[in-house]
Structure formats: C-alpha cells, structure tokens
Write a protein that holds these residues in place. Structure first.
Motif, PDB file in Angstrom:
ATOM      1  N   GLY A   1      30.678  56.443  37.190  1.00 39.46           N
ATOM      2  CA  GLY A   1      29.278  56.048  37.221  1.00 39.46           C
ATOM      3  C   GLY A   1      28.267  56.871  37.994  1.00 39.46           C
ATOM      4  N   ILE A   2      28.408  57.103  39.229  1.00 38.57           N
ATOM      5  CA  ILE A   2      29.428  56.753  40.219  1.00 38.57           C
ATOM      6  C   ILE A   2      28.842  55.685  41.137  1.00 38.57           C
ATOM      7  N   ILE A   3      29.614  54.639  41.456  1.00 38.58           N
ATOM      8  CA  ILE A   3      29.166  53.566  42.330  1.00 38.58           C
ATOM      9  C   ILE A   3      30.156  53.434  43.477  1.00 38.58           C
ATOM     10  N   CYS A   4      29.644  53.223  44.675  1.00 44.27           N
ATOM     11  CA  CYS A   4      30.489  53.006  45.844  1.00 44.27           C
ATOM     12  C   CYS A   4      31.279  51.697  45.702  1.00 44.27           C
ATOM     13  N   GLN A   5      32.491  51.680  46.234  1.00 43.75           N
ATOM     14  CA  GLN A   5      33.296  50.460  46.203  1.00 43.75           C
ATOM     15  C   GLN A   5      32.603  49.297  46.909  1.00 43.75           C
ATOM     16  N   PHE A   6      31.816  49.580  47.957  1.00 45.34           N
ATOM     17  CA  PHE A   6      31.096  48.507  48.630  1.00 45.34           C
ATOM     18  C   PHE A   6      30.108  47.822  47.690  1.00 45.34           C
ATOM     19  N   GLY A   7      29.595  48.565  46.701  1.00 47.95           N
ATOM     20  CA  GLY A   7      28.691  47.961  45.735  1.00 47.95           C
ATOM     21  C   GLY A   7      29.414  47.143  44.687  1.00 47.95           C
ATOM     22  N   VAL A   8      30.650  47.543  44.350  1.00 49.01           N
ATOM     23  CA  VAL A   8      31.428  46.817  43.349  1.00 49.01           C
ATOM     24  C   VAL A   8      31.950  45.535  43.982  1.00 49.01           C
ATOM     25  N   GLY A   9      31.615  44.397  43.404  1.00 46.71           N
ATOM     26  CA  GLY A   9      32.032  43.108  43.956  1.00 46.71           C
ATOM     27  C   GLY A   9      30.967  42.475  44.819  1.00 46.71           C
ATOM     28  N   ARG A  10      30.218  43.297  45.566  1.00 49.46           N
ATOM     29  CA  ARG A  10      29.112  42.745  46.342  1.00 49.46           C
ATOM     30  C   ARG A  10      27.841  42.673  45.507  1.00 49.46           C
ATOM     31  N   ALA A  11      27.584  43.717  44.739  1.00 54.35           N
ATOM     32  CA  ALA A  11      26.322  43.798  44.017  1.00 54.35           C
ATOM     33  C   ALA A  11      26.485  44.044  42.525  1.00 54.35           C
ATOM     34  N   VAL A  12      27.588  44.668  42.120  1.00 55.66           N
ATOM     35  CA  VAL A  12      27.739  45.075  40.728  1.00 55.66           C
ATOM     36  C   VAL A  12      29.036  44.495  40.165  1.00 55.66           C
ATOM     37  N   GLU A  13      28.886  43.474  39.320  1.00 54.98           N
ATOM     38  CA  GLU A  13      30.016  42.886  38.615  1.00 54.98           C
ATOM     39  C   GLU A  13      29.814  43.096  37.117  1.00 54.98           C
ATOM     40  N   ALA A  14      30.626  42.428  36.285  1.00 56.71           N
ATOM     41  CA  ALA A  14      30.680  42.743  34.856  1.00 56.71           C
ATOM     42  C   ALA A  14      29.312  42.739  34.182  1.00 56.71           C
ATOM     43  N   ASP A  15      28.493  41.705  34.437  1.00 60.65           N
ATOM     44  CA  ASP A  15      27.204  41.632  33.749  1.00 60.65           C
ATOM     45  C   ASP A  15      26.278  42.764  34.172  1.00 60.65           C
ATOM     46  N   ARG A  16      26.344  43.141  35.435  1.00 61.35           N
ATOM     47  CA  ARG A  16      25.489  44.231  35.893  1.00 61.35           C
ATOM     48  C   ARG A  16      26.015  45.591  35.444  1.00 61.35           C
ATOM     49  N   PHE A  17      27.321  45.752  35.322  1.00 58.60           N
ATOM     50  CA  PHE A  17      27.846  46.973  34.716  1.00 58.60           C
ATOM     51  C   PHE A  17      27.264  47.145  33.317  1.00 58.60           C
ATOM     52  N   GLU A  18      27.216  46.061  32.554  1.00 56.19           N
ATOM     53  CA  GLU A  18      26.682  46.131  31.196  1.00 56.19           C
ATOM     54  C   GLU A  18      25.233  46.580  31.199  1.00 56.19           C
ATOM     55  N   ARG A  19      24.439  46.002  32.098  1.00 56.70           N
ATOM     56  CA  ARG A  19      23.019  46.352  32.151  1.00 56.70           C
ATOM     57  C   ARG A  19      22.799  47.769  32.672  1.00 56.70           C
ATOM     58  N   LEU A  20      23.594  48.185  33.659  1.00 57.85           N
ATOM     59  CA  LEU A  20      23.424  49.526  34.214  1.00 57.85           C
ATOM     60  C   LEU A  20      23.779  50.608  33.206  1.00 57.85           C
ATOM     61  N   PHE A  21      24.837  50.378  32.412  1.00 57.48           N
ATOM     62  CA  PHE A  21      25.326  51.414  31.510  1.00 57.48           C
ATOM     63  C   PHE A  21      24.974  51.156  30.050  1.00 57.48           C
ATOM     64  N   ASP A  22      24.224  50.070  29.790  1.00 51.69           N
ATOM     65  CA  ASP A  22      23.728  49.775  28.453  1.00 51.69           C
ATOM     66  C   ASP A  22      24.877  49.735  27.437  1.00 51.69           C
TER      67      ASP A  22
END
Length: 556
Positions: free
Chosen positions: A464-485
């Motif tokens: 992506g690249i996203i930090c692991q601290f962001g995954v689970g705290r701020a970016v989960e499945a629905d936000r992955f979809e929106r971020l990467f269309d």
C-alpha cells in the motif's frame, strides 16, 4: 484498483549504468511496495542466485499511499534475496524517505551488479550519479549522513545507508534510513554491502500525478491518529513488555524461561521515563517513535521498542534499560537488526554462562559489526552457529525467532512455521488475535484460515504501504476498500498472489514442507500445516503448483 505510478529505475553498479522501464502492468496488478517488488524479484533474480553475489537484486519500492497526506503512510519497502534465510524476503522501514523517493518519479529502484569500489549513488529526477567514497569505509551510519550533508546538502531523510556490518557482510545487517529506522530483518544490508554500495540518496521534484480516491477518508484517519490516546503514542511497542510478561510470555535467558523478574525495569514505563521529545514518520500524526536520552551518560537513541527490549533485555538477562538503549544505539550506528543480533548474542551468553553481563553484550555487538574475534562466528547468525556454541537453534528458516512466543500463542507458532520469511512476527501477526481473545491461544487446529487471511492482509498492507499501527487501529476491511477503490476480496487476492510468488521462488531454491517447522513442539502442527496448504491450493509438500504460479504471476 488504486496502485502506484512511476517507472522502474535499474541501477547496475558494476557497469555504472542506469536505465528506466515502464512497469505499469505490474503496478496495476500488484499495487506497489512489497507486491510489485516481489513480482519483479520473482521474475528477474535467478532462482540459483547467490544472495551475496552480483546476480542478486535489491528492490526499493513505494506504494500509492506514499503520495497521500494520510497518517501511517511514512514507510518504504525493500525486497531481495536474503543472505540470512537464503530465500526471497521483504522488509520495510519508516522515517521520512518515502516522499523524497517518490519525488524522483520512480516507483521502484532496482540495484544489481557489484562495484569494484565503495560507492554512494545519488538518484534525482535528472538522473543517477555514482560517487566513489572509499574514505567512508567502515563509517557508522550517522557519519555517512554527516558526510553527505556536508558534500551535497543531503539529510538523513534522503538516504538509505549501510554501516560497517553491511560492508562486512554480517548476515543480519540492516539497511538504515533516517539514521535510526531500519529495513531490519533478513540481512539485506549485507546484500547491499556485497554490491559495495555504502548509501543511496533520493531527491527530486517529479512525483507522478496520482488521483487518490476518498481523500476525505485520509483526513479522517489523520484526525483519529492526532487525537488518539493510545498508549503506543507514549511508549511505542515497549508498552507490551509487562503485560505480555504477566499474561502471556516474555522469552528470557535465550528462551529458557517465559518470564523476566525485572520486566518493569526495562519495559514501557522505564522507556517512557527516558523519552525526551515526540517523534513520528513522514506526515504521521500518531507520533509513536521514541527518542530517548540518559542524562547521566549522555546516551541518545531511538527506542528501544518491545522486540529490542526482549532481544537485548530479558533474553540476555539484562535488567537496566540504559544498557538496552546502548545495544539499540550500537545496532543503529553499525547497521544491524536488533532482533537477530540480540538473539545471537543471547545464544553466546547461554553457551558461556554470561547472562546479565551488559558490558560483554556491548563488546560482542561491536565485534560482530566488524567481524572481529568471536564476532566473526556470531555474524553468521544462530542457524549457522548453534552447533558450534552447543545451544538450541532458535531460528526458523534461518531467521532468528521474534519475541512473541509460539509455545504460548500457538497460532502464532503455526504462522512462524509456514511463513515464507521464517521467524518474523510481522508476517501474519496472528498473535494479535490471540492476545485480544479473538481466537484461543492454545492449539493450532482450525487456525490455518486465520493465518492465511492475516498473511494476505499484511502483504496488502506492505504493498500500500500502511504502517502496522494503522492496520487494526484505523484501517480495517471497509477502509481498505475505500482507500484502494476495490472489493476486499480482490485486495486479499493481491496479497495471496504476493505470498504465492514468494513461496514459489523459495520452492525453486529447495524450500518445502520440511522447512516449515519451529524449534519446539506444537500440538497438531503437521495436520495444521496440511490444512494451510490445502486452503492455499498448494501441494501437500508445501510447494506451489505450476498453474497457481501462472495465475499469481499474471500482470493484467
């Protein structure tokens, strides 16, 4: 699907040439970062290459989110053939490099060949310059930064650098950026050192145009990061020390014990007491980094994070946080992975009944970096020297075991066994599910699907690249979809393809199910491995079928 834009820059350090190629198809299929780097490495590094030979290739790669202003995106990926594991391996680092890298107009930089003299390489949007720097031989990482600043006005955020450990081909040497941020695991610093490259700089003003979907989400994530009261913002991962010591495990004295009686003296509160200012990575408002200082000695470093607290603290029997800080600082200066270095030093302490001898620890770290005395043996890593020392082999596929103990969180143990990268907790992070009670900590049965989902998501994270601290705290499945269309299932498939190409490359180098093991007994491991292979669509011997390789490798 959102993906990075920009060209592939191939730098042959032997011929002193640089060529630019279009990789739009690869980027469209693999997003960027670890994904596109893995695709290129799989296709371009010979399966029989020597990790320390000129035919190995190193890939620095950014993802599309490095052109955003969203928190948790100040990271870069590095991929190559590992001198430590002998397999294909990716590592990533934070800091401030990524935006300077993207500004040169490239999405991936590939380094191949072998120079006949020590080089600094300067990449700008005007081209590539090769600078002989024999006078920087054995210079520490901050000293290289000082030299590049004096000569060219380059700062630490413009550079990737190796220290003496990389030049001496220490098998767990890191590539450093921003002086104290490491592409840490797997020894890619030794691969760069074998090419006789001391540093590479990036500076430009030619970032490709990229339309980012849902930019309102970027600001939403940024605000959440800025206003979070998460303890990670104060103590980084060191805050885990006492919790895991009390509730799960903290490997101690070369994994011989599962708790450390002095955990409080080296844990989160002790680290926070030494923290003297806030720090972050590029554009990130979470600001979880740990600039620390010991006023009495004048020692300054960044950290230690939890893995270093374990590797140079509890696992070495060292109970003073300043001594752990010193080990951390030495590894950063000389360019070494703190996990592998600390575990290897702990093996030596175990062999010589020297647990708790912090002075010896620091002496060994220096000797390893320069391959002096016993350091020459230890520079090979635990898997290659454990018999010489007469200790157990606490490495998986050659990579030293991380702090999250698979004997206790046994789904994590399964994930270590099957991970292409070996003993790296970040490959699947299944231990997080166990710590939070989403799955039971005991047993491996029924956990293969969780391991797979996590591996795929984390490959996406690193593309992506996203930090692991962001995954689970701020970016989960629905936000992955929106971020990467894209639909989450489609994104998971990208991750699966990355894992599959890594696996196939390693299969061609001789890896199979016999390498999928850990240095302790796990219940039902063999049957759980077969569950994992079946769910992935692989053969029972842990190899990837030809049709699956063709499918995963397709760029369209």
């Amino acid at each position: 699907m959102l993906h990075a834009k920009g060209t592939l820059l191939t730098i042959d350090v032997g011929d002193r040439t640089a060529t630019t190629s279009n990789i739009d198809d690869e980027l469209a299929s693999f997003i960027g970062g670890r994904g596109v780097a893995t695709k290129l490495a799989h296709d371009r590094i010979p399966f029989d290459a020597d990790p320390l030979g000129p035919e190995n290739r190193l890939y620095l790669a950014s993802g599309p989110l490095q052109q955003s202003r969203m928190s948790f995106t100040g990271r870069m990926n590095l991929t190559g053939l590992s001198p430590l594991t002998d397999g294909l391996l990716s590592s990533n680092a934070g800091g401030y490099l990524s935006r300077n890298f993207v500004a040169t107009g490239h999405s991936v930089v590939e380094i191949v060949g072998e120079s006949d003299e020590l080089l600094a390489i300067h990449v700008t949007d005007d081209g590539v310059e090769f600078e002989p720097v024999s006078e920087l031989e054995e210079a520490g990482v901050p000293d290289v930064t000082d030299a590049m600043n004096e000569r060219h006005g380059l700062e630490s955020e413009n550079l990737v650098t190796i220290g003496p450990a990389g030049e001496h081909e220490v098998r767990f040497a890191s590539v450093m950026t921003y002086d104290e941020r490491a592409f840490g695991r797997g020894g890619l610093g030794a691969a760069l050192g074998a090419k006789n490259v001391k540093c590479v700089s990036f500076a430009g003003e030619s970032a490709p145009e990229l339309e980012l979907p849902n930019e309102d989400l970027h600001m939403e994530v940024h605000r959440e990061a800025a206003t979070s009261d998460d303890i990670m913002r104060r103590q980084g991962t060191s805050n885990l020390t006492e919790f895991l010591n009390d509730e799960f495990s903290l490997p101690t004295r070369y994994f011989n014990e599962l708790e450390f009686e002095h955990a409080a003296d080296i844990g989160g509160n002790a680290v926070e007491e030494k923290k003297y200012e806030k720090a972050s990575c590029s554009v990130c408002a979470f600001a979880c980094k740990l600039p620390t200082r010991d006023e009495a000695s004048g020692l300054e470093t960044e950290g230690p994070e939890y893995e270093t607290v374990f590797s140079f603290g509890s696992n070495c029997g060292v109970d003073d946080v300043v001594d752990v800080m010193k080990s951390n600082e030495l590894c950063d200066r000389y360019g070494m992975d703190t996990i592998s270095c600390g575990v290897t030093v702990a093996a030596y302490l175990a062999a010589n009944d020297e647990f708790g001898n912090a002075d010896l620890v620091h002496e060994l770290v220096e000797k390893i970096a320069f391959r002096e005395g016993d350091g020459d043996l230890l520079a090979e890593g635990v898997a290659r020297i454990h018999e010489d020392l007469g200790v157990d082999n606490w490495a998986i596929k050659g990579l030293e075991h991380a702090a999250h103990d698979g004997r206790v969180v046994q789904g994590q143990g399964l994930s270590y066994a099957v991970a292409n990268r070996g003993g790296d907790h970040m490959y699947s992070t299944t231990m997080i599910d166990e710590y939070h009670g989403r799955i039971e900590r005991e047993g491996t049965t029924g956990k293969a699907e969780t391991v797979i989902e996590n591996e795929n998501r984390n490959a996406l994270r690193d593309s992506g690249i996203i930090c692991q601290f962001g995954v689970g705290r701020a970016v989960e499945a629905d936000r992955f979809e929106r971020l990467f269309d894209a639909e989450y299932d489609e994104l998971q498939q990208v991750g699966a393809n990355v894992v599959e190409l890594e696996r196939h490359f390693n299969n061609r180098r001789g890896f199979d199910d016999g390498d999928d093991r850990v240095p302790y007994d796990l219940p039902d491991l063999e049957s759980s491995k077969r569950d994992y292979y079946r769910a992935r669509g692989w053969n029972d011997d842990g190899t990837v079928p030809a049709d699956a390789v063709a499918s995963a490798s397709r760029s369209d």
